[in-house]
Design a protein around this motif. Structure first.
Motif, PDB file in Angstrom:
ATOM      1  N   ASP A  14       1.611  -6.263  -9.983  1.00 47.12           N
ATOM      2  CA  ASP A  14       0.407  -6.375  -9.166  1.00 47.12           C
ATOM      3  C   ASP A  14      -0.147  -4.973  -8.892  1.00 47.12           C
ATOM      4  O   ASP A  14       0.573  -3.975  -9.024  1.00 47.12           O
ATOM      5  CB  ASP A  14       0.721  -7.055  -7.828  1.00 47.12           C
ATOM      6  CG  ASP A  14       1.089  -8.526  -8.009  1.00 47.12           C
ATOM      7  OD1 ASP A  14       0.600  -9.112  -8.989  1.00 47.12           O
ATOM      8  OD2 ASP A  14       1.870  -9.056  -7.192  1.00 47.12           O
ATOM      9  N   TYR A  15      -1.410  -4.916  -8.443  1.00 51.50           N
ATOM     10  CA  TYR A  15      -2.020  -3.644  -8.038  1.00 51.50           C
ATOM     11  C   TYR A  15      -2.379  -3.743  -6.561  1.00 51.50           C
ATOM     12  O   TYR A  15      -2.777  -4.800  -6.078  1.00 51.50           O
ATOM     13  CB  TYR A  15      -3.285  -3.365  -8.868  1.00 51.50           C
ATOM     14  CG  TYR A  15      -4.069  -2.166  -8.364  1.00 51.50           C
ATOM     15  CD1 TYR A  15      -3.594  -0.878  -8.568  1.00 51.50           C
ATOM     16  CD2 TYR A  15      -5.259  -2.331  -7.649  1.00 51.50           C
ATOM     17  CE1 TYR A  15      -4.276   0.217  -8.085  1.00 51.50           C
ATOM     18  CE2 TYR A  15      -5.955  -1.233  -7.163  1.00 51.50           C
ATOM     19  CZ  TYR A  15      -5.464   0.032  -7.386  1.00 51.50           C
ATOM     20  OH  TYR A  15      -6.137   1.138  -6.899  1.00 51.50           O
ATOM     21  N   ILE A  16      -2.229  -2.640  -5.844  1.00 53.51           N
ATOM     22  CA  ILE A  16      -2.561  -2.641  -4.415  1.00 53.51           C
ATOM     23  C   ILE A  16      -3.388  -1.408  -4.060  1.00 53.51           C
ATOM     24  O   ILE A  16      -3.135  -0.312  -4.572  1.00 53.51           O
ATOM     25  CB  ILE A  16      -1.264  -2.711  -3.554  1.00 53.51           C
ATOM     26  CG1 ILE A  16      -1.599  -2.992  -2.094  1.00 53.51           C
ATOM     27  CG2 ILE A  16      -0.427  -1.447  -3.674  1.00 53.51           C
ATOM     28  CD1 ILE A  16      -0.411  -3.429  -1.266  1.00 53.51           C
ATOM     29  N   GLU A  17      -4.405  -1.606  -3.207  1.00 50.16           N
ATOM     30  CA  GLU A  17      -5.188  -0.478  -2.665  1.00 50.16           C
ATOM     31  C   GLU A  17      -4.484  -0.030  -1.392  1.00 50.16           C
ATOM     32  O   GLU A  17      -4.621  -0.648  -0.339  1.00 50.16           O
ATOM     33  CB  GLU A  17      -6.624  -0.930  -2.340  1.00 50.16           C
ATOM     34  CG  GLU A  17      -7.545  -0.993  -3.539  1.00 50.16           C
ATOM     35  CD  GLU A  17      -8.037   0.371  -4.017  1.00 50.16           C
ATOM     36  OE1 GLU A  17      -7.675   1.394  -3.410  1.00 50.16           O
ATOM     37  OE2 GLU A  17      -8.762   0.396  -5.023  1.00 50.16           O
ATOM     38  N   LEU A  18      -3.715   1.062  -1.485  1.00 55.65           N
ATOM     39  CA  LEU A  18      -2.918   1.506  -0.334  1.00 55.65           C
ATOM     40  C   LEU A  18      -3.780   1.894   0.858  1.00 55.65           C
ATOM     41  O   LEU A  18      -3.348   1.803   2.000  1.00 55.65           O
ATOM     42  CB  LEU A  18      -2.040   2.703  -0.731  1.00 55.65           C
ATOM     43  CG  LEU A  18      -0.657   2.404  -1.305  1.00 55.65           C
ATOM     44  CD1 LEU A  18       0.140   3.671  -1.412  1.00 55.65           C
ATOM     45  CD2 LEU A  18       0.112   1.404  -0.460  1.00 55.65           C
ATOM     46  N   LYS A  19      -5.018   2.369   0.577  1.00 60.19           N
ATOM     47  CA  LYS A  19      -5.910   2.788   1.669  1.00 60.19           C
ATOM     48  C   LYS A  19      -6.185   1.633   2.628  1.00 60.19           C
ATOM     49  O   LYS A  19      -6.497   1.849   3.792  1.00 60.19           O
ATOM     50  CB  LYS A  19      -7.249   3.273   1.107  1.00 60.19           C
ATOM     51  CG  LYS A  19      -7.178   4.640   0.451  1.00 60.19           C
ATOM     52  CD  LYS A  19      -8.539   5.008  -0.092  1.00 60.19           C
ATOM     53  CE  LYS A  19      -8.477   6.309  -0.873  1.00 60.19           C
ATOM     54  NZ  LYS A  19      -9.734   6.550  -1.584  1.00 60.19           N
ATOM     55  N   GLU A  20      -6.125   0.407   2.111  1.00 61.62           N
ATOM     56  CA  GLU A  20      -6.453  -0.763   2.928  1.00 61.62           C
ATOM     57  C   GLU A  20      -5.239  -1.329   3.664  1.00 61.62           C
ATOM     58  O   GLU A  20      -5.350  -2.309   4.394  1.00 61.62           O
ATOM     59  CB  GLU A  20      -7.081  -1.855   2.041  1.00 61.62           C
ATOM     60  CG  GLU A  20      -8.425  -1.438   1.471  1.00 61.62           C
ATOM     61  CD  GLU A  20      -8.979  -2.434   0.466  1.00 61.62           C
ATOM     62  OE1 GLU A  20      -8.433  -3.547   0.367  1.00 61.62           O
ATOM     63  OE2 GLU A  20      -9.955  -2.081  -0.224  1.00 61.62           O
ATOM     64  N   CYS A  21      -4.065  -0.706   3.451  1.00 59.57           N
ATOM     65  CA  CYS A  21      -2.838  -1.229   4.070  1.00 59.57           C
ATOM     66  C   CYS A  21      -2.537  -0.522   5.383  1.00 59.57           C
ATOM     67  O   CYS A  21      -2.786   0.674   5.533  1.00 59.57           O
ATOM     68  CB  CYS A  21      -1.644  -1.027   3.143  1.00 59.57           C
ATOM     69  SG  CYS A  21      -1.798  -1.914   1.603  1.00 59.57           S
ATOM     70  N   LYS A  22      -1.975  -1.295   6.302  1.00 67.68           N
ATOM     71  CA  LYS A  22      -1.516  -0.728   7.563  1.00 67.68           C
ATOM     72  C   LYS A  22      -0.017  -0.974   7.633  1.00 67.68           C
ATOM     73  O   LYS A  22       0.439  -2.095   7.407  1.00 67.68           O
ATOM     74  CB  LYS A  22      -2.245  -1.404   8.719  1.00 67.68           C
ATOM     75  CG  LYS A  22      -2.183  -0.609   9.997  1.00 67.68           C
ATOM     76  CD  LYS A  22      -3.111  -1.194  11.042  1.00 67.68           C
ATOM     77  CE  LYS A  22      -3.074  -0.337  12.297  1.00 67.68           C
ATOM     78  NZ  LYS A  22      -3.941  -0.868  13.343  1.00 67.68           N
ATOM     79  N   PHE A  23       0.763   0.074   7.909  1.00 63.80           N
ATOM     80  CA  PHE A  23       2.219  -0.051   7.888  1.00 63.80           C
ATOM     81  C   PHE A  23       2.776   0.030   9.303  1.00 63.80           C
ATOM     82  O   PHE A  23       2.380   0.912  10.064  1.00 63.80           O
ATOM     83  CB  PHE A  23       2.835   1.063   7.033  1.00 63.80           C
ATOM     84  CG  PHE A  23       2.431   1.003   5.586  1.00 63.80           C
ATOM     85  CD1 PHE A  23       3.192   0.317   4.662  1.00 63.80           C
ATOM     86  CD2 PHE A  23       1.271   1.637   5.147  1.00 63.80           C
ATOM     87  CE1 PHE A  23       2.811   0.256   3.327  1.00 63.80           C
ATOM     88  CE2 PHE A  23       0.889   1.594   3.811  1.00 63.80           C
ATOM     89  CZ  PHE A  23       1.668   0.892   2.904  1.00 63.80           C
ATOM     90  N   ASP A  24       3.703  -0.868   9.646  1.00 58.25           N
ATOM     91  CA  ASP A  24       4.359  -0.734  10.958  1.00 58.25           C
ATOM     92  C   ASP A  24       5.754  -0.148  10.751  1.00 58.25           C
ATOM     93  O   ASP A  24       6.254  -0.042   9.635  1.00 58.25           O
ATOM     94  CB  ASP A  24       4.406  -2.073  11.702  1.00 58.25           C
ATOM     95  CG  ASP A  24       5.086  -3.179  10.888  1.00 58.25           C
ATOM     96  OD1 ASP A  24       6.027  -2.855  10.138  1.00 58.25           O
ATOM     97  OD2 ASP A  24       4.675  -4.355  10.989  1.00 58.25           O
TER      98      ASP A  24
END
Length: 571
Positions: free
Chosen positions: A67-77
């Protein structure tokens, strides 16, 4: 696809060639570029334009089944970040994304190289999970790691430094020597994290401020200060000492203001940092201005000009001699506009000389001089010498006094093109400021060929929300009679760090000096009369230019209000 133990290592270049995305010749070209720049092949292919991002992602996801992911759009806890130990994150350049919702034994990690089988095998052993690689862009990954793990690293370094000081209990002189012993001090890592964090979060300035019991670190991002860290007060002397060493300053001098320069590489990009230290009641306050080596020389298209503004800008630059002035307060992008102008004019046929305080960016093919007050190398003294160097174009960093203004005007009248800056609120008031500096009105009208007043406003992020403008807002925007005027409001998302804005755009007021304007200036007319004449010739004020950006959904009403008040307009 899960890339597991024992799989054969596939090379990215071979895979892209086999899929027909690039040719063998393009691969060889990219490999030699990669060796030269010392970066990963994927980034080299994308940066050099050999392959587009969309095609790169499509081929890799299809061929590898990832899969591909746009990391800029992710929020990490914190919970997700703790799934992979920090040293493994740094070593293997990955970001944990969480467990697979259908299989809790599968851990998904973002990586820019899903074909790095050794890293995936090691992570599988460390986490005791099957690893599912998810493709992401290398720059996005570096930014995310810097953002989510940088602070943690910095806090660990700060704690280590504090413990060392407690154990050693040094005298002030010994402490300075201890701080200067840069190889052994954790303060090196702490300062490195502060600087790299500033770069990765797009800060233009970094403030390190001593308070009564703590040290506060703030970044200025898109023109707004934001607190990012707070440290124990005991760390102040170590941070200051390290920065003085890096900036070539006197480590033992704590009572006088000091200035220095630092050059650092972050994510294979060179940054120039101007350091200013000022003694305050609680200790030395440090402010650092960050500029990328190529950040000030943007193409014209990157400045945010509209098509009409671009025509006016080109018209002003096409003058063979005269004075072009760029005006606005500190931090309004004047230097960027000046450097862009110089880059446009920089050809083999012309001799361009600049006198600046300090030189902010080095441009190939341009002779740049730096002001040095101690050596009597003032703007005026440098200008007199420059005029004997057979220049075609002269850039003066700033016209600060009557003497500099006088020499600049004489140079313009005798056939040179002079570009410079002034701190004024509007294009029309720039003319009256020159006259106040002792330039005769008829001479000012004759010498000036164009004035550009500018500001910067924050761009709305893609998460913006539309709404109808209220009546007082329509009056401000200059469209009072229209009923349904849509404006956009900032919202906030992971991409924009919950601020609602990403980046800034220029707002311009361009005033080419025409014959009729020359006549108005020559009779020493006040600024409002000069502005009236310019408006009748089609000039857009800062307020009108900014209202276009608001109506086009580029910026918000609240950003426009800052411009309106600054420029002295009323609504």
């Amino acid at each position: 696809m899960r890339i597991g133990v024992g799989r054969k290592k596939i090379r990215m270049g071979d895979l892209l060639v086999a899929a027909g995305a690039i040719t063998e010749e393009q691969l060889q070209e990219a490999l030699s570029l990669q060796k030269e720049k010392g970066q990963k092949l994927g980034k080299t292919l994308l940066d050099s334009g050999i392959i587009s991002k969309d095609l790169f992602v499509a081929v890799l996801t299809q061929q590898l089944g990832v899969d591909y992911i746009e990391l800029k759009e992710c929020k990490f806890d914190e919970e997700v970040l703790s799934l992979v130990p920090e040293d493994a994150v740094m070593k293997y350049n990955v970001m944990p994304l969480g467990y697979d919702e259908h299989n809790p034994n599968v851990l998904r990690v973002a990586t820019s190289d899903p074909m790095d089988i050794m890293a995936i095998d090691d992570l599988s052993i460390i986490t005791n999970c099957h690893i599912e690689a998810v493709l992401c862009m290398e720059d996005d990954l570096a930014q995310a790691i810097g953002k989510y793990y940088g602070n943690h690293q910095a806090m660990e370094a700060a704690e280590a430094y504090r413990k060392e000081r407690e154990q050693t209990m040094l005298s002030e002189k010994e402490e300075e020597e201890f701080n200067a012993d840069i190889e052994n001090s954790p303060i090196v890592l702490l300062v490195k994290q502060i600087l790299e964090g500033g770069v990765r979060q797009r800060a233009s300035d970094i403030h390190i401020e001593p308070l009564e019991t703590s040290v506060r670190v703030r970044y200025r991002i898109d023109g707004v200060l934001k607190q990012v860290m707070s440290y124990d007060y005991s760390l102040l002397s170590g941070i200051c000492a390290r920065l003085k060493i890096m900036g070539g300053m006197d480590i033992s001098e704590k009572r006088k203001p000091q200035d220095g320069r630092i050059s650092i590489m972050v994510d294979r990009k060179e940054f120039d940092i101007r350091v200013s230290m000022l003694p305050t009641v609680y200790g030395e306050k440090t402010v650092m201005r960050l500029t990328s080596k190529d950040g000030l020389t943007k193409p014209k298209s990157g400045l945010g000009f509209s098509d009409e503004e671009l025509k006016v800008f080109d018209g002003i630059l096409s003058n063979p001699h005269g004075i072009i002035l760029v005006t606005g307060p500190t931090g309004s992008g004047k230097s960027t506009t000046l450097y862009t102008s110089l880059s446009e004019l920089n050809t083999e046929e012309v001799n361009i000389i600049t006198v600046e305080d300090p030189v902010e960016a080095n441009i190939d093919g341009i002779n740049q001089c730096q002001v040095n007050e101690k050596a009597d190398m003032t703007f005026a003294a440098a200008l007199r010498s420059i005029l004997r160097q057979d220049p075609d174009i002269i850039m003066i960093g700033e016209i600060r006094d009557g003497e500099t203004a006088n020499i600049a005007v004489k140079a313009a009248i005798t056939g040179h093109l002079v570009v410079s800056t002034l701190h004024t609120n509007s294009a029309a008031s720039t003319v009256t400021r020159l006259i106040d500096m002792g330039i005769e009105p008829y001479t000012a009208g004759d010498a000036l060929v164009g004035v550009i007043a500018q500001r910067l406003v924050r761009r709305l992020c893609a998460c913006k929300q539309p709404r109808y403008a209220e009546e007082h807002e329509r009056i401000l925007l200059g469209v009072p009679d229209e009923d349904d005027v849509v404006v956009y409001e900032p919202v906030g998302c992971p991409i924009c760090n919950e601020t609602g804005y990403t980046g800034r755009i220029g707002v311009y007021e361009m005033m080419p000096i025409t014959r009729s304007l020359q006549e108005v200036i020559a009779r020493n007319a006040p600024a409002n009369e000069i502005e009236r004449q310019a408006l009748s010739e089609g000039m857009l004020t800062l307020k009108l230019s900014c209202s276009k950006h608001v109506l086009n959904g580029i910026t918000s009403i609240s950003e426009m209000r800052k411009i309106v008040y600054e420029a002295g307009d009323e609504y």
